[in-house]
Each structure stands twice: as structure tokens, then as C-alpha cells.
Scaffold this motif. Structure first.
Motif, mmCIF file in Angstrom:
data_model
loop_
_atom_site.group_PDB
_atom_site.id
_atom_site.type_symbol
_atom_site.label_atom_id
_atom_site.label_comp_id
_atom_site.label_asym_id
_atom_site.label_seq_id
_atom_site.Cartn_x
_atom_site.Cartn_y
_atom_site.Cartn_z
ATOM 1 N N GLU A 1 0.679 -1.270 -0.230
ATOM 2 C CA GLU A 1 0.030 0.013 0.020
ATOM 3 C C GLU A 1 0.784 1.241 0.034
ATOM 4 O O GLU A 1 1.618 1.301 0.986
ATOM 5 N N VAL A 2 0.748 2.146 -1.034
ATOM 6 C CA VAL A 2 1.630 2.977 -1.244
ATOM 7 C C VAL A 2 0.951 4.511 -0.869
ATOM 8 O O VAL A 2 -0.153 4.622 -1.434
ATOM 9 N N PRO A 3 1.583 5.556 -0.549
ATOM 10 C CA PRO A 3 0.781 6.921 -0.482
ATOM 11 C C PRO A 3 0.858 7.618 -1.870
ATOM 12 O O PRO A 3 1.912 7.679 -2.402
ATOM 13 N N PRO A 4 -0.027 8.103 -2.446
ATOM 14 C CA PRO A 4 -0.105 8.926 -3.590
ATOM 15 C C PRO A 4 0.551 10.156 -3.492
ATOM 16 O O PRO A 4 0.315 10.763 -2.273
ATOM 17 N N ASN A 5 1.271 10.794 -4.488
ATOM 18 C CA ASN A 5 1.814 12.069 -4.447
ATOM 19 C C ASN A 5 0.718 13.162 -4.451
ATOM 20 O O ASN A 5 0.760 14.108 -4.052
ATOM 21 N N PHE A 6 -0.355 12.769 -5.104
ATOM 22 C CA PHE A 6 -1.583 13.753 -4.950
ATOM 23 C C PHE A 6 -2.769 12.828 -4.633
ATOM 24 O O PHE A 6 -3.021 11.756 -5.255
ATOM 25 N N VAL A 7 -3.496 13.440 -3.859
ATOM 26 C CA VAL A 7 -4.704 12.533 -3.491
ATOM 27 C C VAL A 7 -5.549 12.834 -4.717
ATOM 28 O O VAL A 7 -5.915 13.817 -5.137
ATOM 29 N N LEU A 8 -6.346 11.491 -4.851
ATOM 30 C CA LEU A 8 -7.237 11.441 -5.978
ATOM 31 C C LEU A 8 -8.681 11.255 -5.427
ATOM 32 O O LEU A 8 -9.083 10.229 -4.986
ATOM 33 N N GLY A 9 -9.501 12.590 -5.481
ATOM 34 C CA GLY A 9 -10.810 12.459 -5.053
ATOM 35 C C GLY A 9 -11.843 12.487 -6.256
ATOM 36 O O GLY A 9 -11.565 13.560 -7.302
#
Length: 370
Positions: free
Chosen positions: A21-29
Motif C-alpha cells: 500500500e503506497v501513499p499517492p503524491n496527489f490525493v485523487l478525489g
């Protein structure tokens, strides 16, 4: 893509699946929810000859990884000792799961295995995947799809658009829409367009948020906004509704990320008559399914883009007669020794053997789910 390919002789020894599970560089809403973490499943197919093929799946939900792993364990029992012939292996597994249905996580597991088998074959042939498929590496036009989700702060939205373009000198970005009102959708479009300028291709994606009537209302308003394409404004399987939108709106209609295997894609293209199509690697059936999808698009003269999985999709688009745009996301970058490169808004298909993915094992352990 040619039907008959010369594949090296390899034998399946084992399949390994690793959830991360990786953190995105930009949150995708999106209209369907926000992705604050990205659950991926890394798949390794080991062969008796010492070659390992790799792929990954986007699990959408963290809980799905375990279910897919269970299916992969079951698949391993069936394919261990088999020749690595991706088409024959797909048919063997499809027969195995005929009663439960080659859909959902069954299809995802099969697609992940298929992609890894093609990778192993290309590595053994000492060729990049695109050459194994009978084509040559070439730069692929790409758009940055890492962010531009639904945001309350439109100033921040515009600033993010500028950042996304700068990452690889992109000339195209995708904006998620589906705000509570049309006025808010248009305000978001204006905020981004005013920041990036008219020369940038701006795709918009509703993620199936609208009814047909609402899609017509919002689509007619967007017709005046220089939108490159309008993606999945309604339910993905409402082909009659999609056909109406394609007839009545000026903005091109893009569908395809939910095509389930090539047969369903054929139905969608014939009934929905979209302007563009964009299959998803884990839903269309891996590389094997993509090859059939590319033939369908070519036979109908429809430009074909990719959905996610840019590392492998770059190879496949280079071998697709109606190649259009690659959807770029950087989710796997942190896990790779050599991430996909974007230069002047184009994805550079690597010359390395296979699909080019090799895991950074320290990163894999850092982000591994236990």
C-alpha cells in the motif's frame, strides 16, 4: 498485432503475490470517493529456467488483496509445470473458472498472471515487450492523471494542475468532475483552464456520477469549454445512454475502463458507439485481452487509450494501431528500480527486456501489508 508470435520455452514454477500500500503524491478525489492510499498487489511468476516475470494489480480496496491472493494460490496448482504460453494458459484458467465466472477478482488475478507471463517471455527473448508483440518502441502521448480530484478550494485545484503539467512537461491533464452542481463543475473547469491555458488538452472524468439527463445538461455546458473528452459521465454499462450522449454532444465521449474482456468491449463499441475507448489492463484480460481489444478498436477506426498501469500500457499502446493517449499515474514509481520516464509529455517505452519493471525490494518491504 500479429496472431502468431514466437515465444521462448519457459516452464511455470511458482506464482508469488505481495500486497503493498503506497501513499499517492496527489490525493485523487473522485465522485465515488477519495484514494488516500493505493493498494497494489505485486505478482511474480517464477520459471524453472530462472526467469521471473512481473506485473501488478490495482486492488481498489485493501481487503481485495487477500481474496486475489487466494485465487492466485489456486491458479498456481493448475499451472505449475505448464509451458509459459499466455494465450493457452488464459484458456486453461478460463475453463477452470467458467462456473464462477471470469469476472471481478477472478479476472483480475488471471490478468495479473497473464501480464507477468508475457513479461517473462519477453525477458527470455531478450526483447522489450513491444518488440515481442511485433512492434517497435516509440514515444506515446501521455496525460497526467495523478490528481485534480474534487476539491473545495479551486485555487488549490488550479495550482495542482500547474504542478502536474510541470512533472514531465505534460501537455494534457485529466480533471475529475461531479460536484453537486453544474455551476461548480464549470467553475472547476475555468479555474484549471485559466491557470494552464488553452493549448493544454483537458480531459474530464465523471466516474459514472450522472444520470443520462444530467449528463446531457452538463455535457451541453461543457461543449463550450474546449474539453478534449468527456469520460464515463453515466453508468458504464448504459450503452444506449452513452450512444445518446455521443449523438447529441459535441465533446467526444470516452468510455472503456470498465470493459470486461474483449467480448464485452465489442458489445460496448457496437451499441454505445463512443468516440474513444480506453481499456483497463486488469479488466480487459491482461496483454492477451489487450491484443484482442486493439484489433477491435482498429477494425472500427476508434482511437484507443489506456487506463492506469502505464509501465505495461506504454508497450501495448506502441503496438496498438489506433494508439491515442497513455494515462499516467506514478503510484508504482516508489516500488520500481527504474520508473517509467515521461519526456516532453510523452511516455518513453524502455528498451529493457520485458515490460521494464523490476522491484526495489527495500521499498517493497517498506510498503508491504502484513
Amino acid at each position: 498485432m500479429p496472431d502468431q508470435l514466437s515465444l521462448p520455452s519457459l516452464t511455470v514454477r511458482a506464482i508469488r503475490a505481495t500486497p503493498v500500500e503506497v501513499p499517492p503524491n496527489f490525493v485523487l478525489g473522485t465522485s465515488q470517493g477519495a484514494f488516500l492510499r493505493v493498494p497494489l498487489l505485486l505478482i511474480d511468476v517464477d520459471t524453472e529456467e530462472g526467469v521471473t516475470g512481473r506485473s501488478y494489480l490495482f486492488c481498489y480496496l485493501r481487503a481485495a488483496a487477500g481474496a486475489i491472493i487466494n485465487l492466485i494460490d489456486d491458479m498456481e496448482e493448475l499451472v505449475e509445470g505448464e509451458h509459459v504460453d499466455p494465450v493457452a494458459l488464459w484458456e486453461k484458467l478460463a475453463a477452470r473458472y467458467a462456473l464462477i465466472g471470469v469476472q471481478g477478482i477472478v479476472r483480475m488475478a488471471m490478468a495479473g498472471f497473464d501480464v507477468a507471463c508475457w513479461d517473462a517471455s519477453a525477458i527470455a527473448a531478450r526483447q522489450p515487450l513491444v518488440r515481442l508483440l511485433g512492434a517497435e518502441p516509440k514515444p506515446i502521448p501521455a496525460y497526467n492523471s495523478c490528481g485534480l480530484g474534487l476539491m473545495d478550494d479551486l485555487g488549490a485545484l488550479a495550482a495542482e494542475a500547474e504542478k502536474l503539467l510541470a512533472v514531465g512537461n505534460f501537455r494534457a491533464v485529466k480533471l475529475r468532475l461531479g460536484y453537486p452542481t453544474l455551476e461548480r463543475d464549470i467553475a472547476a473547469v475555468h479555474a484549471v483552464r485559466n491557470r494552464v491555458g488553452g493549448a493544454v488538452a483537458l480531459m474530464v472524468d465523471y466516474n459514472q456520477a450522472l444520470s443520462v439527463d444530467e449528463a446531457l445538461t452538463r455535457g451541453r455546458a461543457l461543449d463550450a469549454e474546449n474539453i478534449y473528452w468527456l469520460e464515463e459521465p453515466i453508468r458504464h454499462d448504459d450503452y444506449a445512454g452513452a450512444a445518446r450522449l455521443a449523438r447529441e454532444l459535441k465533446t467526444p465521449i470516452q468510455i472503456g475502463e470498465n470493459f470486461s474482456l474483449p467480448a464485452r468491449m465489442a458489445d460496448a463499441l457496437d451499441q454505445a458507439k463512443p468516440d474513444y475507448a480506453m481499456p483497463d489492463l486488469e479488466r480487459i484480460g491482461g496483454v492477451t485481452g489487450w491484443r484482442a481489444a486493439a484489433e477491435l478498436a482498429a477494425s472500427r477506426g476508434i482511437k484507443m487509450s489506456s487506463h492506469l498501469f502505464p509501465e505495461v500500457s506504454a508497450h501495448l499502446l506502441a503496438a496498438t494501431p489506433t494508439c491515442h493517449y497513455l494515462e499516467y499515474v506514478d503510484w508504482a514509481d516508489v516500488l520500481l528500480r527504474e520508473p517509467l520516464k515521461i519526456v516532453d509529455g510523452q511516455a518513453i517505452v524502455p528498451e529493457r527486456p520485458g515490460n521494464g519493471m523490476v522491484w526495489d525490494e527495500s521499498a517493497v518491504q517498506r510498503f508491504r501489508l502484513t
